[in-house]
Design an enzyme around this catalytic site. Structure first.
Site, PDB file in Angstrom:
ATOM      1  N   TRP A  99       4.012   8.149   0.632  1.00 47.28           N
ATOM      2  CA  TRP A  99       2.840   7.424   1.171  1.00 47.28           C
ATOM      3  C   TRP A  99       2.382   8.055   2.470  1.00 47.28           C
ATOM      4  O   TRP A  99       1.179   8.189   2.714  1.00 47.28           O
ATOM      5  CB  TRP A  99       3.155   5.939   1.347  1.00 47.28           C
ATOM      6  CG  TRP A  99       3.492   5.280   0.049  1.00 47.28           C
ATOM      7  CD1 TRP A  99       4.686   4.726  -0.316  1.00 47.28           C
ATOM      8  CD2 TRP A  99       2.631   5.128  -1.100  1.00 47.28           C
ATOM      9  NE1 TRP A  99       4.621   4.256  -1.592  1.00 47.28           N
ATOM     10  CE2 TRP A  99       3.388   4.484  -2.102  1.00 47.28           C
ATOM     11  CE3 TRP A  99       1.316   5.493  -1.379  1.00 47.28           C
ATOM     12  CZ2 TRP A  99       2.850   4.179  -3.360  1.00 47.28           C
ATOM     13  CZ3 TRP A  99       0.777   5.185  -2.631  1.00 47.28           C
ATOM     14  CH2 TRP A  99       1.543   4.543  -3.596  1.00 47.28           C
ATOM     15  N   ASP A 166       1.319   2.192   8.833  1.00 44.63           N
ATOM     16  CA  ASP A 166       1.271   1.617   7.496  1.00 44.63           C
ATOM     17  C   ASP A 166       2.478   0.685   7.402  1.00 44.63           C
ATOM     18  O   ASP A 166       3.623   1.144   7.378  1.00 44.63           O
ATOM     19  CB  ASP A 166       1.355   2.754   6.462  1.00 44.63           C
ATOM     20  CG  ASP A 166       1.441   2.245   5.028  1.00 44.63           C
ATOM     21  OD1 ASP A 166       1.536   1.016   4.824  1.00 44.63           O
ATOM     22  OD2 ASP A 166       1.433   3.086   4.104  1.00 44.63           O
ATOM     23  N   LYS A 190       3.266  -7.044  -1.211  1.00 45.23           N
ATOM     24  CA  LYS A 190       4.727  -7.071  -1.109  1.00 45.23           C
ATOM     25  C   LYS A 190       5.197  -8.303  -0.349  1.00 45.23           C
ATOM     26  O   LYS A 190       5.844  -9.170  -0.906  1.00 45.23           O
ATOM     27  CB  LYS A 190       5.237  -5.781  -0.480  1.00 45.23           C
ATOM     28  CG  LYS A 190       4.908  -4.577  -1.384  1.00 45.23           C
ATOM     29  CD  LYS A 190       4.999  -3.291  -0.657  1.00 45.23           C
ATOM     30  CE  LYS A 190       4.203  -2.178  -1.280  1.00 45.23           C
ATOM     31  NZ  LYS A 190       4.438  -1.934  -2.696  1.00 45.23           N
TER      32      LYS A 190
HETATM   33  C1  LIG Z   1       4.300   2.068   2.256  1.00 41.89           C
HETATM   34  C2  LIG Z   1       3.181   2.039   1.265  1.00 41.89           C
HETATM   35  N1  LIG Z   1       1.967   2.502   1.630  1.00 41.89           N
HETATM   36  C3  LIG Z   1       0.921   2.495   0.787  1.00 41.89           C
HETATM   37  C4  LIG Z   1       1.031   2.020  -0.500  1.00 41.89           C
HETATM   38  C5  LIG Z   1      -0.159   2.040  -1.401  1.00 41.89           C
HETATM   39  O1  LIG Z   1      -0.697   0.778  -1.445  1.00 41.89           O
HETATM   40  P1  LIG Z   1      -1.949   0.400  -2.354  1.00 41.89           P
HETATM   41  O2  LIG Z   1      -1.464   0.428  -3.761  1.00 41.89           O
HETATM   42  O3  LIG Z   1      -2.306  -0.967  -1.860  1.00 41.89           O
HETATM   43  O4  LIG Z   1      -3.022   1.398  -2.113  1.00 41.89           O
HETATM   44  C6  LIG Z   1       2.277   1.512  -0.934  1.00 41.89           C
HETATM   45  C7  LIG Z   1       2.427   0.987  -2.301  1.00 41.89           C
HETATM   46  O5  LIG Z   1       3.476   0.739  -2.796  1.00 41.89           O
HETATM   47  C8  LIG Z   1       3.355   1.534  -0.025  1.00 41.89           C
HETATM   48  O6  LIG Z   1       4.556   1.078  -0.391  1.00 41.89           O
END
Ligand SMILES: Cc1ncc(COP(=O)(O)O)c(C=O)c1O
Length: 355
Positions: A99, A166, A190
């Site tokens: 991510w 994030d 989550k």
């Molecule tokens: C730490 C983290 N950042 C970003 C995301 C991506 O999120 P989204 O699916 O809402 O774009 C996730 C998804 O699991 C994540 O765990």
């Protein structure tokens, strides 16, 4: 059979939140209408939005001068909104997982990106510690919990420049010093709500400083000015988020969530370390309390599918590890009761006795 939901996301929500959401789907505030079919600009939904924002600020102790937004597009949209709004020349990123890497990739389209450190060579099993944050960068971006690899920053780092985080998978699991950040964002699916809404905490006076044109929908200022109602917001997930925030407050707030997260994680890691059949994958000092990753010990490797079936038959749901790590991942978000963690431990112990 009772199901124990260890899914990484979308994931377990407090039972009360699901029940209250179900009630509002049938009859929203005794209006005779469903929350699914009312205007987001009506007074009933405005009250939901206001309460969600107020509780968000209260529970995280957000200082004056910050806005809380509820937007669409997922955390992935924030990977581009952050540099769009804050990156004038240069930004620094800590590469702690897929991510973080995706966030970095988007930023490269807007200016110079400095990767201050990376644990990619070790399949992101640890969080790099010794690095220098360039003092002339516009911001320093971190992913506070790495959902896939099961590593977690244990607190707010010290940085010479404002941070952006994030917090998709650890929001509301610990107190946060929001004043260190100009922006904190995450997908809500989550620790907060069903999927479909993204939360953004943004420092008001940090926006509007870059020289480029920003399309309205991608401009934080638009959403600050519009109170997250510039366009139609994700009404139902925001309703559930408001219910989760009420629940967190009633349970004792982030201090209590923090205590429970440590208690649950300590229980499960103690079993992983004791049980001869399993091994944890993340460096001990960086172990995540939200996503607990483990694999079969080398001499029991052939039994991975057997354990997955054994645990699934006993009601464990969502424990298969992410494909890039393998093995198992037990996500223990805020709503996960201690009893479910104990049920998984019992499974691991029974499985050990059988072999
Ligand atoms: C730490 C983290 N950042 C970003 C995301 C991506 O999120 P989204 O699916 O809402 O774009 C996730 C998804 O699991 C994540 O765990």
């Amino acid at each position: 059979m009772k199901k124990h939901n260890f899914s990484a996301g979308p994931s377990i929500l407090p039972r009360e939140v699901i029940e209250e959401t179900a009630k509002a789907i049938l009859d929203f505030n005794g209006s005779g209408l469903s929350v699914l079919e009312v205007s987001h600009r009506g007074k009933d939904f405005q009250a939901v939005m206001d309460e969600a924002v107020a509780l968000f600020k209260e529970i995280l102790n957000i200082p004056e001068g910050y806005s809380v937004l509820f937007l669409g597009g997922g955390a992935s949209m924030q990977f581009c909104m952050v540099p769009y709004n804050f990156l004038e020349k240069k930004a620094a990123y800590l590469n702690t997982g897929v991510w973080a890497k995706k966030a970095m990739k988007e930023a490269k389209g807007f200016g110079e990106v400095v990767e201050v450190a990376s644990s990619a060579d070790a399949n992101y099993t640890f969080i790099p510690k010794d690095f220098t944050i360039p003092a002339d960068a516009d911001y320093f971006h971190v992913t506070t919990n790495n959902t896939i690899y099961g590593t977690e920053l244990k607190g707010d780092l010290d940085s010479p420049i404002p941070m952006v985080a994030d917090m998709s998978s650890d929001i509301f699991s610990r107190p946060v010093d929001v004043s260190k950040y100009i922006c904190i964002y995450g997908g809500a699916q989550k620790n907060l709500a069903p999927s479909g809404v993204t939360f953004v905490i943004v420092k008001d006076d940090a926006v509007g400083k870059v020289s480029r044109y920003i399309p309205s929908m991608l401009n934080y200022k638009t959403h600050i000015d519009g109170g997250s109602m510039f366009n139609t917001p994700p009404v139902l997930p925001i309703y559930s988020a408001m219910q989760t925030l009420r629940w967190i407050k009633a349970q004792g707030g982030v201090k209590e969530m923090d205590r429970r997260a440590t208690e649950k994680a300590d229980m499960l890691y103690a079993e992983i370390d004791r049980n001869k059949m399993f091994v944890g994958t993340a460096a001990k000092e960086d172990r995540s309390r939200m996503n607990i990753c483990f694999v079969m010990a080398p001499e029991y490797k052939d039994l991975e599918a057997d354990f997955l079936k054994f645990a699934t038959d006993k009601g464990m749901s969502g424990i298969k590890g992410h494909r890039s790590v393998g093995g198992f991942r037990a996500s223990c978000y805020n709503a996960m009761p201690k009893e479910s963690v104990q049920a998984l431990i019992d499974c691991m112990q029974e499985f050990e006795k059988l072999h």
